[in-house]
Design a protein around this motif. Sequence first.
Motif, mmCIF file in Angstrom:
data_model
loop_
_atom_site.group_PDB
_atom_site.id
_atom_site.type_symbol
_atom_site.label_atom_id
_atom_site.label_comp_id
_atom_site.label_asym_id
_atom_site.label_seq_id
_atom_site.Cartn_x
_atom_site.Cartn_y
_atom_site.Cartn_z
ATOM 1 N N VAL A 1 0.823 -1.202 0.000
ATOM 2 C CA VAL A 1 0.000 0.000 0.000
ATOM 3 C C VAL A 1 0.862 1.259 0.000
ATOM 4 N N GLY A 2 2.058 1.170 0.595
ATOM 5 C CA GLY A 2 2.944 2.325 0.634
ATOM 6 C C GLY A 2 3.385 2.750 -0.752
ATOM 7 N N TRP A 3 3.789 1.778 -1.561
ATOM 8 C CA TRP A 3 4.225 2.112 -2.921
ATOM 9 C C TRP A 3 3.050 2.629 -3.747
ATOM 10 N N MET A 4 1.873 2.064 -3.541
ATOM 11 C CA MET A 4 0.692 2.518 -4.260
ATOM 12 C C MET A 4 0.363 3.973 -3.902
ATOM 13 N N MET A 5 0.402 4.293 -2.595
ATOM 14 C CA MET A 5 0.115 5.652 -2.164
ATOM 15 C C MET A 5 1.180 6.624 -2.668
ATOM 16 N N TYR A 6 2.440 6.220 -2.586
ATOM 17 C CA TYR A 6 3.532 7.070 -3.060
ATOM 18 C C TYR A 6 3.388 7.352 -4.551
ATOM 19 N N SER A 7 3.025 6.339 -5.331
ATOM 20 C CA SER A 7 2.853 6.519 -6.774
ATOM 21 C C SER A 7 1.704 7.474 -7.061
ATOM 22 N N MET A 8 0.658 7.394 -6.277
ATOM 23 C CA MET A 8 -0.504 8.246 -6.482
ATOM 24 C C MET A 8 -0.217 9.696 -6.105
ATOM 25 N N LEU A 9 0.488 9.890 -4.999
ATOM 26 C CA LEU A 9 0.696 11.240 -4.482
ATOM 27 C C LEU A 9 1.939 11.922 -5.025
ATOM 28 N N VAL A 10 2.993 11.164 -5.308
ATOM 29 C CA VAL A 10 4.291 11.753 -5.623
ATOM 30 C C VAL A 10 4.829 11.307 -6.969
ATOM 31 N N SER A 11 4.921 10.004 -7.151
ATOM 32 C CA SER A 11 5.660 9.460 -8.285
ATOM 33 C C SER A 11 4.812 9.393 -9.542
ATOM 34 N N ASN A 12 4.461 10.556 -10.058
ATOM 35 C CA ASN A 12 3.788 10.647 -11.352
ATOM 36 C C ASN A 12 4.163 11.982 -11.980
ATOM 37 N N LYS A 13 4.222 12.000 -13.297
ATOM 38 C CA LYS A 13 4.738 13.173 -14.009
ATOM 39 C C LYS A 13 3.868 14.404 -13.792
ATOM 40 N N LYS A 14 2.566 14.215 -13.711
ATOM 41 C CA LYS A 14 1.677 15.360 -13.518
ATOM 42 C C LYS A 14 1.938 16.053 -12.187
ATOM 43 N N GLU B 1 10.913 14.340 -16.870
ATOM 44 C CA GLU B 1 11.210 12.933 -17.130
ATOM 45 C C GLU B 1 12.337 12.444 -16.241
ATOM 46 N N ASN B 2 13.385 13.256 -16.097
ATOM 47 C CA ASN B 2 14.525 12.881 -15.265
ATOM 48 C C ASN B 2 14.107 12.724 -13.804
ATOM 49 N N ARG B 3 13.341 13.667 -13.287
ATOM 50 C CA ARG B 3 12.927 13.604 -11.882
ATOM 51 C C ARG B 3 11.933 12.467 -11.640
ATOM 52 N N TYR B 4 11.097 12.216 -12.618
ATOM 53 C CA TYR B 4 10.155 11.104 -12.520
ATOM 54 C C TYR B 4 10.902 9.783 -12.377
ATOM 55 N N GLU B 5 11.959 9.611 -13.156
ATOM 56 C CA GLU B 5 12.745 8.380 -13.079
ATOM 57 C C GLU B 5 13.372 8.209 -11.691
#
Length: 373
Positions: A236-249, A272-276
């Motif tokens: 759930v942590g990775w899912m929440m992080y992807s939703m809140l932080v780890s996306n280009k938008k 793109e660099n920061r997203y990676e």
Amino acid sequence: MSMASSSISYLSSTSTSPLCFYLSRKIPYPSAFPRFPNLHTKSLTITASTSLDYSTNKSSQSSKSSNWQWKFKDSSINIHYEEHGDESNGPNKNILLMPTISDVSTVEEWRLVAKDIVQQSGNVNWRATIVDWPGLGYSDRPKLDYNADVMESFLVDFILGPNSPINSTAEDLVIVGGGHAATLAIRATKKGLVKPTAIAAVAPTWSGPLPIVFGRDSKTESRYELLRGTLRAPAVGWMMYSMLVSNKKSIESQYKSHVYADSTNVTPDIIENRYELTKQKGARYVPAAFLTGLLDPVKTREEFLQLFEGLDGRLPVLVVSTSGAPKRSKAEMEALREAKGVSRFVEVPGALLPHEEYPSLVAKELYSFLKDI
């Protein structure tokens, strides 16, 4: 200061769900020196210009990247760093540049500043080292219990460790830091853990995104702990992080709203660099600590000012404020304008990453400061 997760909304004061926090609107991440008569003590405001003017293009410049093993408790952590310097004959001086602490922290934010300074012609050859914090950038990201003491310990070990890349130069070292990195360096120096010849604090901050908005009472701290634990959880942590932080938008939004002052400077390549960076294994552990205030070097503005006051007369301290910083972060920088222990205060264009957005202007101010110490 915060580049971490854009912003947070408080949902329910009674909810025990970790989703009591979510991102919805942008929250900003958040006297004279008698012993150093050559330092100007007045405040300056700098206007934007295109580049530094150098009289000589030194062919002896070199740049390289490498790794260093940080021994912390029972762990050996791979630390990424870069070195930029002039290999010609002559006296050498050394600079350690520490990136801001955020989910998109990287040595790259200081690279152009480092190259500008080391190519400057003069009587001194400059050697600049930029290092990624553990858990950030291109360094390893183990699941440590990250807090301000851990980061301070890393800074001290990187400077003084017997196998450190800069150990032999530790007695002739200027530390330059952005955001929380600057305040951590000030704190370590006040404690006597490191003894640099000078410090430059660029857009310095001391409070993570949640505490600067919601405070630190016991009920709120318990919710920070709950959110932090959820972000560190395996699935759930990775899912929440992807939703809140780890996306280009989200990354683009935070850069345009408060990381850069001019949204037209935010390019697709930067995003793109920061997203990676946010997609690397273990990427969420340090941001979880930063977001909830565990990496804050102090807890109040009074303590923030006391850190600088503790260096009064001991060494030169430059503060580089920015004209476009978010309101809360700007207020903390402005509190240093006439603060005891600050030998020079200047203001440049930019927001929370002026050294990346306007590297030539920041390099110019740093070099002016370095010449006088």
